[in-house]
Design a protein around this motif. Sequence first.
Motif: not given
Length: 202
Positions: A57-64
């Motif tokens: 979820g964080l990866m999608y949120y940050m675009g990483r």
Amino acid sequence: MKKLFVAIGLALALNGSAMAGFTEGANAYNARNYDVALKEITPLARAGNADAQHLLGLMYYMGRGVKRDYKQAMEWHRKAAQQGKADAQYVVGAMYYTGNAVPQDQKLAVQWFRKAAEQGHSDAQHALGLMYRYHVAGMPQDVVIAYMLWNLASAGGNMNATEQRAAISRQMTQEQIEEGQAMSRNWKPGSPLPTQSRTGAG
């Protein structure tokens, strides 16, 4: 009986390998090797691992490692939040509060912040404290509850809460401060947070 032991052993082995994969994925993420992190984390997230769901979820949120996608971020965080992952509960609360990828809903934001705060999540405690202090998101104004929440968040290392607590204490009576201190001492993580105080209602 033997079948039961085999089943337990198999479950532990699966869980062990899942955690090993998560550790590799998390290490890759921290090293900014997002392609490797995505490869390690995605299957675990799909299999229901709450830590992996939160990280994905964080990866999608940050675009990483992936194209930024707030809807995917919310979907993965919500899955982890529903399993009790406090970090994910805090993110879901924040996304509802700002209306990011979902219709803005401050009542739902408060519910998710409270779930995280009741597990001892200092950022969620800080956020709830602001809501009680400034009478937002439908919360009653209560300086003692705000003080209590910032006291807890400050103990958890939240510097903003430390500053907020110092500022509000200058506007409180000694009785209110003592009540806030007592509420902080008596509260234990995993138990419900109080919703009102005796002396702090605005």
